[in-house]
Structures are given as structure tokens and as C-alpha cells.
Design a protein around this motif. Structure first.
Motif, PDB file in Angstrom:
ATOM      1  N   ASP A  23      34.230  36.515  28.320  1.00 27.40           N
ATOM      2  CA  ASP A  23      33.679  37.482  29.259  1.00 27.40           C
ATOM      3  C   ASP A  23      34.749  37.989  30.229  1.00 27.40           C
ATOM      4  O   ASP A  23      35.841  37.428  30.344  1.00 27.40           O
ATOM      5  CB  ASP A  23      32.458  36.933  29.999  1.00 27.40           C
ATOM      6  CG  ASP A  23      32.742  35.666  30.788  1.00 27.40           C
ATOM      7  OD1 ASP A  23      33.840  35.546  31.345  1.00 27.40           O
ATOM      8  OD2 ASP A  23      31.853  34.806  30.860  1.00 27.40           O
ATOM      9  N   ILE A  24      34.440  39.042  30.886  1.00 29.26           N
ATOM     10  CA  ILE A  24      35.407  39.728  31.754  1.00 29.26           C
ATOM     11  C   ILE A  24      35.902  38.826  32.881  1.00 29.26           C
ATOM     12  O   ILE A  24      37.091  38.846  33.210  1.00 29.26           O
ATOM     13  CB  ILE A  24      34.801  41.038  32.295  1.00 29.26           C
ATOM     14  CG1 ILE A  24      34.636  41.999  31.140  1.00 29.26           C
ATOM     15  CG2 ILE A  24      35.630  41.621  33.420  1.00 29.26           C
ATOM     16  CD1 ILE A  24      34.086  43.338  31.472  1.00 29.26           C
ATOM     17  N   GLU A  25      35.024  38.008  33.446  1.00 29.55           N
ATOM     18  CA  GLU A  25      35.427  37.121  34.536  1.00 29.55           C
ATOM     19  C   GLU A  25      36.492  36.119  34.074  1.00 29.55           C
ATOM     20  O   GLU A  25      37.452  35.849  34.785  1.00 29.55           O
ATOM     21  CB  GLU A  25      34.218  36.373  35.119  1.00 29.55           C
ATOM     22  CG  GLU A  25      33.245  37.251  35.859  1.00 29.55           C
ATOM     23  CD  GLU A  25      32.242  37.953  34.945  1.00 29.55           C
ATOM     24  OE1 GLU A  25      32.093  37.546  33.761  1.00 29.55           O
ATOM     25  OE2 GLU A  25      31.638  38.936  35.406  1.00 29.55           O
ATOM     26  N   ASP A  26      36.295  35.568  32.870  1.00 31.36           N
ATOM     27  CA  ASP A  26      37.272  34.610  32.332  1.00 31.36           C
ATOM     28  C   ASP A  26      38.616  35.283  32.076  1.00 31.36           C
ATOM     29  O   ASP A  26      39.666  34.720  32.356  1.00 31.36           O
ATOM     30  CB  ASP A  26      36.757  33.975  31.042  1.00 31.36           C
ATOM     31  CG  ASP A  26      35.626  32.994  31.290  1.00 31.36           C
ATOM     32  OD1 ASP A  26      35.663  32.293  32.316  1.00 31.36           O
ATOM     33  OD2 ASP A  26      34.709  32.933  30.459  1.00 31.36           O
ATOM     34  N   LYS A  27      38.563  36.487  31.536  1.00 33.13           N
ATOM     35  CA  LYS A  27      39.815  37.207  31.276  1.00 33.13           C
ATOM     36  C   LYS A  27      40.513  37.568  32.578  1.00 33.13           C
ATOM     37  O   LYS A  27      41.738  37.433  32.696  1.00 33.13           O
ATOM     38  CB  LYS A  27      39.554  38.445  30.430  1.00 33.13           C
ATOM     39  CG  LYS A  27      39.247  38.095  28.996  1.00 33.13           C
ATOM     40  CD  LYS A  27      39.158  39.307  28.108  1.00 33.13           C
ATOM     41  CE  LYS A  27      38.942  38.840  26.670  1.00 33.13           C
ATOM     42  NZ  LYS A  27      38.924  39.924  25.732  1.00 33.13           N
ATOM     43  N   ALA A  28      39.750  38.009  33.582  1.00 33.73           N
ATOM     44  CA  ALA A  28      40.347  38.336  34.878  1.00 33.73           C
ATOM     45  C   ALA A  28      41.001  37.102  35.480  1.00 33.73           C
ATOM     46  O   ALA A  28      42.126  37.166  35.996  1.00 33.73           O
ATOM     47  CB  ALA A  28      39.295  38.906  35.822  1.00 33.73           C
TER      48      ALA A  28
END
Length: 127
Positions: free
Chosen positions: A84-89
Motif C-alpha cells: 500500500d501507499i503508506e508502506d511505500k512512502a
């Protein structure tokens, strides 16, 4: 010849990655978790890190934060089942260059991707 450190707590995935990358001519070292990897990075030179996100003792994010705090600029690929985007960020914040999917490991992708990262590292870090 490039030196790769695989940081992965699952012994089967770690061994599979090691065999595939060695067959492609990489020098490969492995670590069971982030603590083991910090010790290895302090003793040896690595051109690229392939790091699992979720591990006991010290996870991939904590490990890469430690590497960043030590002013070591080593290109990295984080493998994770979470995308998910949070993990990638969070990963990009700690210095991850690319992400791979540890559920469906695509070694051709990793090999192509780390060749790009290594080529960029050569230019930036004069390896």
C-alpha cells in the motif's frame, strides 16, 4: 562483480534469492534479520541490499533507517507482501530505491531492476 546482501528472515525465500542471484554472477551474502545485517554492513562492502520489510528483531524499515543514520548510501530493493501507499512512502523515507513483491518473487524483475539501480549507483557513487 557486485556484492549483494539479502536480508530476509524466511530461510526458503532467502536461499531461493541467493541461488538465483549467484547463478547470475553476483557475489551474495545473507542475513537473517536487520540486526545481523547491520553487523555485516559494518564489516563488508555491498553494492546493493535486498531487504524484507517485515522481520523479527529489527525490521527492514528499522534496518534501512540505521544504515541511513550511519551515512551509508547503499542502493536498496525492499521486498514485501504489503504494497500500500503508506508502506511505500515509509520505505522511500528510509532510503528504499525500489519495491518488489515477496509473495510472487520475480527474479527477472529484481535482476533488471537492480541492474538499473546499480548502474545509477555507479554514476552517483563512482563504484
Amino acid at each position: 562483480m557486485f556484492n549483494v546482501l539479502i536480508v530476509e528472515d524466511d530461510k526458503n525465500i532467502r536461499k531461493l534469492m541467493e541461488i538465483n542471484l549467484k547463478n547470475d554472477g553476483y557475489n551474495v551474502d545473507t542475513a537473517n534479520d536487520g540486526l545481523d545485517a547491520v553487523d555485516k554492513v559494518g564489516k563488508s562492502h555491498y553494492d546493493i541490499l535486498i531487504v524484507d520489510a517485515m522481520m523479527p528483531k529489527m525490521n527492514g524499515y528499522e534496518f534501512l533507517t540505521e544504515i541511513k543514520n550511519l551515512n551509508m548510501n547503499i542502493p536498496s530493493i525492499m521486498v514485501t507482501a504489503k504494497g500500500d501507499i503508506e508502506d511505500k512512502a515509509k520505505g522511500f523515507d528510509v532510503g528504499v530505491d525500489e519495491f518488489g513483491d515477496s509473495v510472487r518473487i520475480n527474479f527477472q524483475y529484481i535482476k533488471e531492476d537492480d541492474n538499473i539501480i546499480i548502474a545509477n549507483a555507479k554514476n552517483v557513487f563512482d563504484i
